[in-house]
Scaffold this active site. Structure first.
Site, PDB file in Angstrom:
ATOM      1  N   ASP A   1      41.139 178.238  32.175  1.00 50.32           N
ATOM      2  CA  ASP A   1      39.860 177.854  32.773  1.00 50.32           C
ATOM      3  C   ASP A   1      38.759 178.043  31.746  1.00 50.32           C
ATOM      4  O   ASP A   1      39.027 178.403  30.586  1.00 50.32           O
ATOM      5  CB  ASP A   1      39.581 178.674  34.039  1.00 50.32           C
ATOM      6  CG  ASP A   1      38.901 177.830  35.122  1.00 50.32           C
ATOM      7  OD1 ASP A   1      37.767 177.380  34.876  1.00 50.32           O
ATOM      8  OD2 ASP A   1      39.506 177.620  36.180  1.00 50.32           O
TER       9      ASP A   1
ATOM     10  N   HIS B   1      37.001 172.170  33.450  1.00 51.28           N
ATOM     11  CA  HIS B   1      37.325 173.591  33.296  1.00 51.28           C
ATOM     12  C   HIS B   1      38.011 173.844  31.951  1.00 51.28           C
ATOM     13  O   HIS B   1      38.986 174.583  31.862  1.00 51.28           O
ATOM     14  CB  HIS B   1      38.200 174.071  34.459  1.00 51.28           C
ATOM     15  CG  HIS B   1      37.456 174.184  35.756  1.00 51.28           C
ATOM     16  ND1 HIS B   1      36.504 175.155  35.983  1.00 51.28           N
ATOM     17  CD2 HIS B   1      37.513 173.441  36.883  1.00 51.28           C
ATOM     18  CE1 HIS B   1      36.014 175.014  37.200  1.00 51.28           C
ATOM     19  NE2 HIS B   1      36.595 173.960  37.768  1.00 51.28           N
TER      20      HIS B   1
ATOM     21  N   GLU C   1      36.559 169.389  39.698  1.00 55.27           N
ATOM     22  CA  GLU C   1      35.231 169.759  39.212  1.00 55.27           C
ATOM     23  C   GLU C   1      35.024 169.380  37.745  1.00 55.27           C
ATOM     24  O   GLU C   1      34.749 170.222  36.890  1.00 55.27           O
ATOM     25  CB  GLU C   1      34.994 171.254  39.422  1.00 55.27           C
ATOM     26  CG  GLU C   1      35.003 171.649  40.891  1.00 55.27           C
ATOM     27  CD  GLU C   1      34.816 173.130  41.128  1.00 55.27           C
ATOM     28  OE1 GLU C   1      34.186 173.485  42.139  1.00 55.27           O
ATOM     29  OE2 GLU C   1      35.308 173.938  40.317  1.00 55.27           O
TER      30      GLU C   1
END
Length: 759
Positions: free
Chosen positions: A178, A251, A316
């Site tokens: 991440d 990410h 995202e």
């Protein structure tokens, strides 16, 4: 040596997850040195059982009897099993080693918890005579663990896997990369472990705090290839598949910090491994160099993980940099794509083709639906159920993990002494109530729902003990969601079994959250009168309470029926046995105002995941938590403008109206654009209609920066105008589609609204 029945420990069945069929019979099976274990068909499981029973089999005498593990091809479900226990024989039957293993886990729970620590060497133990027929409801029964935000020891990962195996779960989703860290050893790109695996410092406190503070301590590390192979092999012996997650295209800031040429802007030192939480705009560029890098990385990952699935994230991924990147815009043009969303589909599809060529399949968060779904992808649906339904209708497999029921980083109790969490509210009962099959999915398409998993995101879990506290006992509830047949589920019965299961968690040194002895309260109205009701799910105990704010004791009044409410109260209550208080004190302030017990309607239904207590919950005198927007007092609406109408029943003098909304942008919750309050007289002739824009008060009603309070005072120079009205109407305009650059960009915003107080 003869058996004295009074000395025998017989464990009554209290199984989690609940089996499909359980029939209790007369008698019991005594374990002793004369017990023979026959496991020619399942030697590995037999050795496991013999090792587990060794303290009992080696130290107590008794009659001759035997335990047989038998391969039975008539058991059609490969993970199913049957157990039959009588005084002379235990037969565990299964068609596969998986089924035999799950049968062993059931036998384990039929034995005293103290046996986990080998502390029953000199005790006689018997198993209740019974018959069990059992099989799982879903193929995919998973738990997730994020080690990118905080990292945990190999021993802890194994302990986590052991707990999953005990609960018959079969998939460990390991979130390894991440923005805040890269946790897997990669030989070809050493900077991933030299740079991407470490951050300079870590955020202290909550992300939403107005002033971000950091601890100034370098943090990080990674799992070596040897450690990963060890964990994967350990899990395999426990019938658990480990699915690695390598995030892309978003990410990925930790990677770009080490290899900036993989981002859209190749400026050395522009990006650093993230030190706080959230979503970042530094994502992989769609140039060939990036795909070559990812293919090289995945080649090494595939050597470590034999799983059918590789999780590629896909969530995202802000498109801000792609919109201004020459390489990405050239890619859109050369591939004939319409926009950046189709570019994401190109990215995911290209990676899928590569993994398919290696005999693997991809699974990704539901954002991989953007711009079209890759041909063979499985969708992990976290933003509600819409993505799952869309994927299933297209013939794609889905795994359910919506935030509303499966995010174990949310608060699990509404007491203020709970450890810091990301927000939200997910109590045990709500996890247990989850049905992985979406209501809107036709029966013929429900076959594409493989199962569900609980997610443990660890931004606010720096220690292993805190991970356990957040995961347990919600993991137990999830195990029953994915294993047990829906018709066999019963929450009150589950609570009884859970209270017993705590003994096993204790001896296994698992730091679970114990909210069993907590009290739930609810306001009700009948014939214009209001009452407050208290309940606890544990049986055979008393609730004692006070109404003056004092602490309840053994001498306090015992709750027997609902408490009349006609004024503001501070109710405190607790669960007691005959000797002492159990659990924490429950405290509820009731702000009795002019709308309590009135009639209320809302022109839109709250979202089914966040219904609160229904419309009546907005005028019940009880305010929701300052931090747990998903509790039973907050109502959530996804993308909807709403109009609320309160009928006071008669004209009443109105001095002020106030309410509040939540502002948790990290969870896509935004303040309304506008809120209008109007009053109408009883005759509805509009003579007293007043349309108002509310004053936005930043601190007078709450100290939480995530909350914004709206209040309208009908006053001037501290003089109250005697405004009378019967009807109150409040129009709330939703924030709309979240713009680029903000968390949740491109999605509908949530509106969360709490108590409407009328004085």
């Amino acid at each position: 040596m003869a058996c004295n029945e009074s000395e025998v420990i017989i464990q009554q069945p209290q199984l989690i997850p609940a089996p499909e069929r359980l029939e209790i019979r007369q008698g019991n099976f005594l374990l002793s040195t004369n017990t023979e274990i026959i496991a020619d068909d399942f030697r590995q499981i037999g050795e496991l059982l013999e090792s587990y029973l060794e303290p009992v089999l080696a130290n107590t005498d008794g009659v001759e009897n035997k335990v047989s593990l038998i391969k039975d091809s008539s058991i059609q479900n490969p993970e199913g099993y049957s157990i039959e226990v009588n005084s002379n024989h235990i037969e565990l039957k299964a068609s596969t080693k998986e089924g035999a293993f799950y049968g062993f886990q059931t036998l384990r729970q039929l034995l005293p918890a103290a046996l986990e620590t080998k502390k029953l060497k000199d005790r006689r133990i018997a198993i209740q005579a019974l018959r069990i027929e059992d099989q799982p409801q879903f193929l995919y029964r998973g738990m997730h663990l994020d080690v990118a935000r905080h990292m945990y020891s190999v021993d802890f990962i194994k302990k986590y896997i052991d707990a999953m195996a005990m609960l018959k779960m079969n998939t460990f989703h390991w979130h390894l990369t991440d923005d805040q860290g890269w946790r897997v050893e990669i030989d070809k790109y050493p900077k991933l472990n030299q740079i991407s695996s470490y951050r300079d410092e870590t955020l202290i406190g909550h992300y939403s705090d107005q002033l971000h503070q950091f601890d100034g301590k370098r943090y990080g590390g990674f799992y070596t290839k040897a450690q990963i192979k060890d964990i994967v092999a350990y899990a395999e012996k426990r019938m658990i598949t480990v699915i690695p997650e390598i995030e892309m295209p978003g990410h990925s800031q930790a990677v770009i910090a080490a290899y900036p040429e993989l981002g859209c802007a190749s400026i050395e030192g522009e990006a650093k491994v993230a030190t706080k939480w959230g979503v970042f705009e530094n994502i992989y560029c769609t140039k060939d160099k990036t795909f070559n890098f990812l293919e090289d990385v995945l080649d090494e990952v595939l050597e470590l993980f034999p799983s059918k699935y590789i999780h590629i994230g896909g969530d995202e991924a802000p498109k801000t940099n792609w919109k201004t990147c020459d390489n990405c815009q050239a890619r859109i043009k050369s591939e004939g794509l319409e926009d950046e969303h189709e570019l994401q589909n190109y990215f995911i599809t290209r990676m899928e083709k590569y993994l398919n060529s290696k005999g693997r399949q991809i699974i990704g968060w539901d954002e991989i639906l953007e711009g079209g779904l890759a041909p063979n992808a499985t969708v992990m649906s976290w933003r509600g159920t819409k993505g799952a339904v869309e994927a299933a209708k297209s013939g794609h497999n889905v795994v359910m993990t919506p935030t509303s029921h499966c995010y174990f980083d949310y608060y699990q109790a509404d007491t203020e002494d709970e450890p810091l969490a990301i927000g939200g509210y997910l109590p045990l009962e709500k996890v247990y109530a989850f049905n992985p099959i979406p209501e809107e999915l036709p029966v013929e398409e429900s076959k594409y729902v493989l199962g569900a998993q609980g997610n443990v995101w660890t931004e606010y879990m720096p220690t292993e003990k805190q991970v356990e506290y957040m995961a347990f006992p919600r993991m137990l509830a999830m195990s029953e969601v994915v294993w047990s047949a829906t018709e066999n589920k019963n929450y009150e019965d589950f609570i009884t079994r859970l209270e017993h299961f705590h003994q096993r968690l204790d001896v296994l040194d698992i730091n679970y959250a114990n909210h069993l002895y907590e009290i739930d309260g609810v306001m009700t109205s009948e014939n214009g009168k209001s009452f407050y009701e208290l309940e606890t799910l544990t049986k055979g105990k008393d609730i004692r309470y006070t109404l003056d704010g004092s602490e309840p004791t053994l001498n306090s009044e015992v709750y027997t029926s609902q408490i009349p409410v006609s004024e503001s109260l501070n109710i405190k209550s607790a669960v007691f046995n005959s000797e002492k208080q159990l659990g924490k004190t429950f405290s509820q302030t009731i702000n009795y105002h002019k709308a309590v017990g009135a009639k209320i309607t809302i022109d839109k239904e709250p979202h089914k995941s966040y219904p609160g207590s229904g419309p009546e919950g907005l005028i019940n005198g009880v305010s929701g938590s300052d931090t747990r927007y998903g509790d039973k007092e907050w109502l959530g609406f996804w993308g909807d403008d709403i109009e609320i109408t309160i009928d006071l029943g008669e004209e009443k003098e109105i001095n002020s109206i106030e309410t509040r909304c939540y502002n948790g942008n990290g969870q896509w919750i935004y303040l309304p654009l506008t809120m209008e309050i109007s009053l109408e007289s009883e005759s509805n002739d509009n003579e007293l209609d007043i349309s108002l824009e509310p004053e936005l008060l930043l601190s007078s009603l709450t100290n939480n920066p995530n909350l914004k309070a709206y209040k309208r005072d009908y006053s001037k120079d501290n003089k109250i105008y005697q405004t009378k009205a019967r009807y109150i109407k409040i129009k709330v305009e939703n924030y709309g589609i979240i713009p680029q650059g903000k968390q949740g960009a491109g999605n509908k915003a949530w509106t969360f609204i709490d108590e409407i107080i009328v004085n």
